[in-house]
Design an enzyme around this catalytic site. Structure first.
Site, PDB file in Angstrom:
ATOM      1  N   GLY A  84       0.830  -1.212   0.000  1.00 37.64           N
ATOM      2  CA  GLY A  84       0.000   0.000   0.000  1.00 37.64           C
ATOM      3  C   GLY A  84       0.854   1.248   0.000  1.00 37.64           C
ATOM      4  N   GLY A  86       2.658   3.812   1.431  1.00 39.84           N
ATOM      5  CA  GLY A  86       3.160   4.063   2.774  1.00 39.84           C
ATOM      6  C   GLY A  86       3.671   5.479   2.949  1.00 39.84           C
ATOM      7  N   ARG A  87       3.920   6.126   1.824  1.00 44.22           N
ATOM      8  CA  ARG A  87       4.390   7.516   1.916  1.00 44.22           C
ATOM      9  C   ARG A  87       3.891   8.340   0.740  1.00 44.22           C
ATOM     10  NH1 ARG A  87      10.378   7.818  -0.350  1.00 44.22           N
ATOM     11  NH2 ARG A  87      10.353   5.990  -1.683  1.00 44.22           N
ATOM     12  N   ARG A 170       3.472  13.683  -8.110  1.00 43.80           N
ATOM     13  CA  ARG A 170       3.536  12.825  -9.279  1.00 43.80           C
ATOM     14  C   ARG A 170       2.176  12.825  -9.960  1.00 43.80           C
ATOM     15  NH1 ARG A 170       5.738   6.888  -7.904  1.00 43.80           N
ATOM     16  NH2 ARG A 170       3.826   6.605  -6.725  1.00 43.80           N
ATOM     17  N   ARG A 177      -1.709  -0.822  -9.792  1.00 46.57           N
ATOM     18  CA  ARG A 177      -0.541  -1.660 -10.077  1.00 46.57           C
ATOM     19  C   ARG A 177      -0.956  -3.126 -10.195  1.00 46.57           C
ATOM     20  NH1 ARG A 177       3.393   1.562  -6.956  1.00 46.57           N
ATOM     21  NH2 ARG A 177       2.330   3.526  -6.589  1.00 46.57           N
ATOM     22  N   ASP A 246       4.490  -4.516  -7.414  1.00 45.28           N
ATOM     23  CA  ASP A 246       3.869  -3.286  -6.907  1.00 45.28           C
ATOM     24  C   ASP A 246       4.407  -2.056  -7.629  1.00 45.28           C
ATOM     25  OD1 ASP A 246       6.181  -4.259  -5.329  1.00 45.28           O
ATOM     26  OD2 ASP A 246       6.052  -2.302  -4.380  1.00 45.28           O
ATOM     27  N   ASP A 256       7.584   4.623 -10.352  1.00 46.41           N
ATOM     28  CA  ASP A 256       8.474   4.382  -9.209  1.00 46.41           C
ATOM     29  C   ASP A 256       9.943   4.404  -9.610  1.00 46.41           C
ATOM     30  OD1 ASP A 256       6.533   4.503  -7.364  1.00 46.41           O
ATOM     31  OD2 ASP A 256       6.507   2.388  -6.828  1.00 46.41           O
TER      32      ASP A 256
HETATM   33  P1  AMP Z   1       9.153   1.224  -3.122  1.00 52.45           P
HETATM   34  O1  AMP Z   1      10.374   0.413  -2.863  1.00 52.45           O
HETATM   35  O2  AMP Z   1       9.397   2.708  -3.096  1.00 52.45           O
HETATM   36  O3  AMP Z   1       8.405   0.793  -4.336  1.00 52.45           O
HETATM   37  O4  AMP Z   1       8.214   0.990  -1.864  1.00 52.45           O
HETATM   38  C1  AMP Z   1       7.766  -0.273  -1.458  1.00 52.45           C
HETATM   39  C2  AMP Z   1       6.771  -0.114  -0.333  1.00 52.45           C
HETATM   40  O5  AMP Z   1       7.371   0.487   0.803  1.00 52.45           O
HETATM   41  C3  AMP Z   1       5.560   0.729  -0.662  1.00 52.45           C
HETATM   42  O6  AMP Z   1       4.464   0.176  -0.015  1.00 52.45           O
HETATM   43  C4  AMP Z   1       5.938   2.071  -0.083  1.00 52.45           C
HETATM   44  O7  AMP Z   1       4.805   2.839   0.198  1.00 52.45           O
HETATM   45  C5  AMP Z   1       6.685   1.671   1.167  1.00 52.45           C
HETATM   46  N1  AMP Z   1       7.645   2.688   1.620  1.00 52.45           N
HETATM   47  C6  AMP Z   1       8.829   2.990   1.047  1.00 52.45           C
HETATM   48  N2  AMP Z   1       9.450   3.965   1.731  1.00 52.45           N
HETATM   49  C7  AMP Z   1       8.644   4.298   2.760  1.00 52.45           C
HETATM   50  C8  AMP Z   1       8.715   5.245   3.840  1.00 52.45           C
HETATM   51  N3  AMP Z   1       9.760   6.053   3.981  1.00 52.45           N
HETATM   52  N4  AMP Z   1       7.685   5.300   4.716  1.00 52.45           N
HETATM   53  C9  AMP Z   1       6.634   4.493   4.572  1.00 52.45           C
HETATM   54  N5  AMP Z   1       6.499   3.582   3.610  1.00 52.45           N
HETATM   55  C10 AMP Z   1       7.481   3.478   2.699  1.00 52.45           C
HETATM   56 MG    MG Z   2       6.827   1.273  -5.246  1.00 54.42          MG
END
Ligand code: AMP
Ligand code: MG
Length: 486
Positions: A84, A86-87, A170, A177, A246, A256
């Site tokens: 989901g 997360g940020r 963005r 996804r 994802d 991403d």
């Molecule tokens: P990503 O590697 O950026 O595609 O992120 C993978 C997952 O980790 C996704 O669910 C993001 O929302 C979560 N995520 C990545 N960085 C953070 C963060 N700093 N805080 C919260 N969730 C994060």
């Molecule tokens: Mg991602």
């Protein structure tokens, strides 16, 4: 912004309502006025301070219904049933001036229900990287999410060290996804998968509605766009770095931009990402991985394909087989264009392979090799020849290429022109991105960032003022690892 938030109207468990967490001192670093215009945003009387407030999340514009989307995903092959946003926080959707529905999403705007142990924040470096690379991708003509704004938060985020924080806004055709489907499949929620499919058809693939088997046609259409996208990446030497399910947008846009990179010297096994220790997402693995990701999507759709499970599996497998068969053809047709060929010959595959082998052996720059081949097409072969250690090999190959290309009815200058339209001179090179980030983060100097944005906006031109952006890195400038920087 005139919002029309269709995703917020989907069933409750598709997302979680959430407000951005305000930041201390938002400062506008970049704003994409051209894109804002395309989106039909009315910014009359809106100053930079106001833009910074909006695109940091400090002020939520009227009509926004901020939410975090639910999704799951295979990360490096391992299934995680709940990821989901997360940020990231979706402010909402607007209909752009072309009549297209577009998501406007803040990334780095604070925690959500899906943050797990993360802080919901982004460091400024990766924000700038995403801004530059996504805009460069778009300028190259490759489908990608866009960057509308970058804001420095005036706060620090704790990573391996303390770093300045940022928020990137963005814009995407949507943020759905493969992992969105997987989220519901993992919960055996077939009603939700059906609702999601119908939504995706409406929003991205309306043409499949008329098909006798619309969900099968949807899978085929998504697979076709994914093939097309990955082929386009391969043509420009792009390595996504984290092709987890994802990070695969159903719309067919590149999404991403984490530890991604364009390769410099050609190496089919090239990996940059610091988190990809096994090389799962190496340059040449990308087509196979894309197919693997589509297989994961197909699994989610099985209950909709046919009541008879065996039949459903058979249909899904046919889509995957089609993927495997179609990709090499697509790739070869892209490579023909890069070589300036408009007709087909049985020996073309070998001609391309031989050039790539030669490039690999001489460790020549991928982008420059093809760009210098454009010069060879209109009479100046020296720069191309000069790139290779194996000069005899290069000459032998050039002779074969000339013989093949010159059979075609095109004039030399028309061929060279067509080649320059597909072989970029300027790509967002890693060592330049690193410089841009270092200047911004260490010295607060954003001049290199803005200069690089200008250069990468015109990738197919060779302008004297942008020469440094076209050059390959010198030995000491070479970048070997890129970091996610989350
Ligand atoms: P990503 O590697 O950026 O595609 O992120 C993978 C997952 O980790 C996704 O669910 C993001 O929302 C979560 N995520 C990545 N960085 C953070 C963060 N700093 N805080 C919260 N969730 C994060
Ligand atoms: Mg991602």
């Amino acid at each position: 912004m005139r919002f029309d938030n269709s995703y917020a109207r989907l069933p409750e468990h598709f997302s979680a309502a959430v407000l951005p967490t305000p930041v201390a001192a938002p400062l506008l670093i970049a704003f994409n006025h051209e894109l804002a215009q395309e989106l039909g945003l009315d910014l009359s009387g809106v100053d930079d301070a106001r833009l910074a407030a909006i695109f940091s999340g400090n002020v939520v514009p009227a009509g926004a219904e901020p939410l975090a989307m639910a999704y799951a995903g295979h990360q490096f092959g391992n299934f995680v049933p709940q990821l989901g946003d997360g940020r990231a926080i979706l402010l909402g959707e607007v209909i752009d001036t072309n009549g297209k529905r577009r998501d406007i999403q803040l990334k780095g705007s604070g925690p959500t229900r899906f943050s797990r142990r993360g802080d919901g924040r982004a460091a400024l470096g990766p924000v700038l990287r995403e801004y530059i690379v996504s805009e460069a991708m778009h300028a190259l003509g490759i489908p990608a999410t866009r960057a509308l704004a970058a804001v420095a938060t005036g706060e620090r985020v704790q990573r391996e060290t303390g770093l300045p924080g940022g928020v990137v806004t963005r814009v995407a055709a949507s943020h759905i996804r493969v992992g969105t489907f997987q989220y519901f499949a993992a919960r055996e929620d077939t009603d939700a998968i059906k609702a999601l499919c119908d939504y995706v058809i409406e929003r991205h693939y309306p043409e499949v509605r008329a098909e006798p088997k619309p969900y099968l046609a949807l899978l085929q259409a998504i697979a076709a766009r994914q093939r097309e996208l990955i082929c386009r990446w391969m043509m420009v030497g792009f390595i996504h770095g984290v092709m987890n399910t994802d990070n695969v947008a159903i719309s067919g846009e590149t999404i991403d931009f984490g530890p991604c990179a364009f390769m410099d010297e050609y190496n089919p096994n090239k990996v940059f990402s610091s988190i990809d220790a096994q090389g799962r997402y190496a340059y040449n693995n990308q087509p196979g991985i894309a197919q693997w990701n589509i297989a994961r999507l197909a699994e989610c759709l099985l209950p909709l394909l046919d009541d008879d499970e065996d039949k459903a599996v058979e249909e899904a497998n046919a889509v995957l087989a089609e993927f495997a068969e179609a990709f090499p053809k697509l790739w070869l047709s892209g490579m023909r264009k890069k070589l300036g060929l408009t007709t087909q010959d049985d020996a073309d595959g070998q001609l391309v392979q031989d050039l790539l082998s030669l490039m690999h052996r001489s460790e020549v720059d991928y982008t420059l090799t093809f760009r210098r081949l454009c010069d060879a097409a209109d009479g100046n072969a020296e720069p191309f020849r000069g790139m290779f250690i194996d000069l005899a090999g290069a000459d032998e190959w050039l002779a074969r290429w000339r013989q093949r290309a010159w059979q075609e009815a095109t004039t030399e200058s028309a061929r060279a022109q067509a080649m320059r339209a597909v072989n970029p001179a300027v790509i967002p090179r890693n060592h330049r991105i690193e410089e841009v980030i270092a200047a911004a983060v260490e010295d607060g100097d954003l001049e290199p960032f803005h200069a690089m944005l200008k250069a990468t906006a015109r990738p197919y031109e060779e302008l004297p003022e942008f020469v440094v952006y076209a050059q390959a890195p010198m030995g000491h400038e070479r970048v070997f690892r890129t970091f996610c920087g989350t």
